[in-house]
Design a protein around this motif. Sequence first.
Motif, PDB file in Angstrom:
ATOM      1  N   PHE A 194     -16.628   9.334  17.017  1.00  0.00           N
ATOM      2  CA  PHE A 194     -18.140   9.169  16.432  1.00  0.00           C
ATOM      3  C   PHE A 194     -18.776   8.080  17.407  1.00  0.00           C
ATOM      4  CE2 PHE A 194     -17.537  11.807  12.597  1.00  0.00           C
ATOM      5  CZ  PHE A 194     -17.052  13.043  13.050  1.00  0.00           C
ATOM      6  N   GLN A 195     -19.676   8.153  17.621  1.00  0.00           N
ATOM      7  CA  GLN A 195     -20.547   6.904  18.450  1.00  0.00           C
ATOM      8  C   GLN A 195     -22.045   7.415  18.056  1.00  0.00           C
ATOM      9  OE1 GLN A 195     -19.169   4.092  19.787  1.00  0.00           O
ATOM     10  NE2 GLN A 195     -17.315   5.059  19.060  1.00  0.00           N
ATOM     11  N   GLY A 196     -22.781   6.070  17.619  1.00  0.00           N
ATOM     12  CA  GLY A 196     -24.116   6.382  17.311  1.00  0.00           C
ATOM     13  C   GLY A 196     -25.177   5.859  18.334  1.00  0.00           C
TER      14      GLY A 196
ATOM     15  N   GLY B  11     -19.457  15.552  13.033  1.00  0.00           N
ATOM     16  CA  GLY B  11     -20.244  14.305  12.943  1.00  0.00           C
ATOM     17  C   GLY B  11     -21.746  14.559  13.936  1.00  0.00           C
ATOM     18  N   GLN B  12     -22.103  15.827  13.827  1.00  0.00           N
ATOM     19  CA  GLN B  12     -23.460  16.150  14.818  1.00  0.00           C
ATOM     20  C   GLN B  12     -24.257  15.029  14.286  1.00  0.00           C
ATOM     21  OE1 GLN B  12     -22.155  18.610  12.636  1.00  0.00           O
ATOM     22  NE2 GLN B  12     -21.931  20.389  13.409  1.00  0.00           N
TER      23      GLN B  12
ATOM     24  N   ALA C 119     -20.922  -9.063  23.994  1.00  0.00           N
ATOM     25  CA  ALA C 119     -21.976  -8.236  23.222  1.00  0.00           C
ATOM     26  C   ALA C 119     -21.663  -8.681  21.604  1.00  0.00           C
ATOM     27  CB  ALA C 119     -21.826  -6.806  23.353  1.00  0.00           C
ATOM     28  N   ALA C 120     -22.851  -8.707  20.654  1.00  0.00           N
ATOM     29  CA  ALA C 120     -22.714  -8.831  19.612  1.00  0.00           C
ATOM     30  C   ALA C 120     -22.170  -7.404  18.918  1.00  0.00           C
ATOM     31  CB  ALA C 120     -24.276  -9.103  18.732  1.00  0.00           C
ATOM     32  N   LEU C 121     -21.610  -7.728  17.641  1.00  0.00           N
ATOM     33  CA  LEU C 121     -21.133  -6.361  16.893  1.00  0.00           C
ATOM     34  C   LEU C 121     -22.153  -5.392  16.886  1.00  0.00           C
ATOM     35  CD1 LEU C 121     -18.886  -5.079  15.227  1.00  0.00           C
ATOM     36  CD2 LEU C 121     -19.937  -6.014  13.133  1.00  0.00           C
ATOM     37  N   ASP C 122     -21.908  -3.969  17.291  1.00  0.00           N
ATOM     38  CA  ASP C 122     -22.613  -3.023  17.285  1.00  0.00           C
ATOM     39  C   ASP C 122     -22.393  -2.048  16.196  1.00  0.00           C
ATOM     40  OD1 ASP C 122     -24.149  -0.862  17.955  1.00  0.00           O
ATOM     41  OD2 ASP C 122     -23.868  -0.564  19.933  1.00  0.00           O
ATOM     42  N   ALA C 123     -23.222  -2.191  15.184  1.00  0.00           N
ATOM     43  CA  ALA C 123     -22.867  -1.548  13.843  1.00  0.00           C
ATOM     44  C   ALA C 123     -23.049  -0.151  14.214  1.00  0.00           C
ATOM     45  CB  ALA C 123     -24.060  -1.791  12.813  1.00  0.00           C
ATOM     46  N   ASP C 124     -23.243   0.480  15.360  1.00  0.00           N
ATOM     47  CA  ASP C 124     -23.079   1.789  15.525  1.00  0.00           C
ATOM     48  C   ASP C 124     -22.105   2.374  16.268  1.00  0.00           C
ATOM     49  OD1 ASP C 124     -24.704   3.714  14.038  1.00  0.00           O
ATOM     50  OD2 ASP C 124     -26.022   4.394  15.895  1.00  0.00           O
ATOM     51  N   ALA C 125     -21.460   1.478  16.928  1.00  0.00           N
ATOM     52  CA  ALA C 125     -20.273   1.700  17.796  1.00  0.00           C
ATOM     53  C   ALA C 125     -19.080   1.555  16.642  1.00  0.00           C
ATOM     54  CB  ALA C 125     -20.143   0.388  18.896  1.00  0.00           C
TER      55      ALA C 125
END
Length: 530
Positions: free
Chosen positions: A450-452, A278-279, A464-470
Motif C-alpha cells: 500500500f502506498q499513498g 486498499g483501493q 528525504a524526510a519521513l513520508d507518512a504515506d509511504a
Amino acid sequence: MTIEYIPESQRQGGIEEFGLPWQGITLPRELLDRHGARILDPWAVALDPGERRPDSTVYRSHVLLFPGQALVSDEAVSWIDSALSRLGLRLSRESVERARGRDFGDETVWVPGVLEIAGQDVEVDAWRALRVLRRALRDESDGWPFKAPLGTISLDHLFVGSATSGIGSLDLGGEPATSGHAVVDEPGMGARPGYGRIPLTVVAGPPRRRSLDDLGGPRITVVTLDTGVARYHPWFRPVTEPDAFLSVDPAGQQQIEDTHPAYADRDIARLVGYEDLGQPSNPLVGTLNSHAGHGLMLAGLVAQIAPDARVLMYKVMHSDGVVPGEAVHAALDRLLSRMDAGAAVDVLCCSFGGFSEAGDPAMQALFNKVNQLRARGVIVVNAAGNYATARPFYLAALSETAVPGPPLAPMIGVAAKNPDGTIAIFSNQHPAVRWRAPGAMVVSTFPPQFQGAQNAPLSTGERAALDADAVGPFCGWSGTSFAAPIVAGAIAAELTKTIGQVGVDPVERARTVIDTMINDKVVRPEIVPI
C-alpha cells in the motif's frame, strides 16, 4: 504491556441524551452515497403518541433485514407488500427469490430485502418503511403465525471500524486516520504525527511459533471480522499453506458476498474476495482509504502475543471502515455452520461497532446470533469504539448483558489505553466496558504494497524526510480496534495452555480462562528478560 480489568462496573452520572454528544455521527456525504446509506436524524421524525424519540444511527436507505424464513411464505410476502404499498413501495422480487434459494434450517437467518418503488416516483426510506410495517402489525391478532417473526424486522445498520470522520466536530485528534493519509491533519496544513497510521521500522523478526508436534494438539483459533488479508507480508506465510498463522475461508467469504443486497437500479459498494485491496478513495489524488490495512494490524497484534494460535479472517469491512450488518450476520452464520460440522473456533474479535436508534432491542438479533457462538464456548471480544462518548456502542455495550438459561462463554468490551496507562482520549466508556488494553500508537503489521500519494515535506535527491504515506510492512496506529485484538491475543495465549486437556466443557474452559485472567489482577504476556 498490561491489560486491566475493572472489577466494579463504571458508574455513570447523568448524561444529556440529545445534542451533539449523543447524536455525534458525522459521515461524509460521499461515504453515505457509496453504501446507499443515510443518517437517522432524531429531530426530523414524527412520533406516535407515547413513542420515545429515536437516537441517531446509520442505515441503508433502501434495505431492511428480514428473518429469511418469513420470506419463504407467500402469505408473509403479500402482507409485507400490502403494508409497504401505503408508501408506494414493495419488496424487490429478486430479494424474495434469493431468500427462497437458501436453506435456512431451524435457526433464524437474517437476509437483506431491497425496497423498490411500486408505482409513481416516491422517496425510499427504510426507516419510514419500518415504521409502517410495525404499525400494521399492531392491527394483526396475536394468533397470526407471522406476527412474531415480522415484528423482528430491522434496519440494515452500517457499523464502522472507527470514528471514520472524527469525533463530531470536537476535533479531539483521537480517531485513526481521517483523510486517508497517515496523519490527522489535512495535506499541506503542517501535518504532524498523531493517532493515525505512521510508518515504522521493526528490526525484530516474527515471534517464534511452535510446530503442531511441539504444541501437542490443535491450535487455538481466533476469528477476526475485518478488512481481509494482505496479498503478501514478510511475517506471514501464504494463507493457502497448511498451518499458516493467517488463514481464510473462501467458501465462507463467498457466502458473505452472496448476501449483498440485490439492487436492480443502482450500484453500491460490494465486498469482494478475502484480500484487503486498499483501493484509494480518490484514484486521482491517490490517498489511501481510512481503514486500508486495518485487518492485518489486528492479525499482527494477535501474532505478537499468541504466535502458537491461528487467525481466521473474514472480510466484512470495506477499506473505508464501513461494515454492513448483513455481512456480519452472514459471517456469524458461517461460523455456526462450521462449528456444527466440527471446526474449532475459540475467540471471536470484533473491532467495529455502531449506534442503534432504539437501544438494546434493535441489536437483539445480532446479540442472539453471537450468543449461539458463546453457547458453543466462543469468547467474544468487542472494541469499545472511538467516539469519546458514553452512548451505547454495539456490540460492546451488550458485553455484560445477562442471558437467561445455561451459562455462556464470556463476552467482553475493551477500551484503549495510552502508553503511560491513562485512558486514551478517544476511547468510549460504558458500564459494560470493563477491560482496558493498549490502543494508542500500537505497532503491528501492515500491507507493504500500500502506498499513498502524499509526498515527504522535504526531499533532496536520494535524501528525504519521513513520508507518512509511504507505508512499509509495519506501522503505528491507534483505536480501540487495536486494543480488542490485544486482549483476544492474551486470551488465546492463555487458552493455548489448555491444549491437550480432554473432556473439558468448552464453555467451562472459556469461563475458567477469563476468571484466571481477572484473578491475576494485571494480565501480562510471558516475558523473559535477556
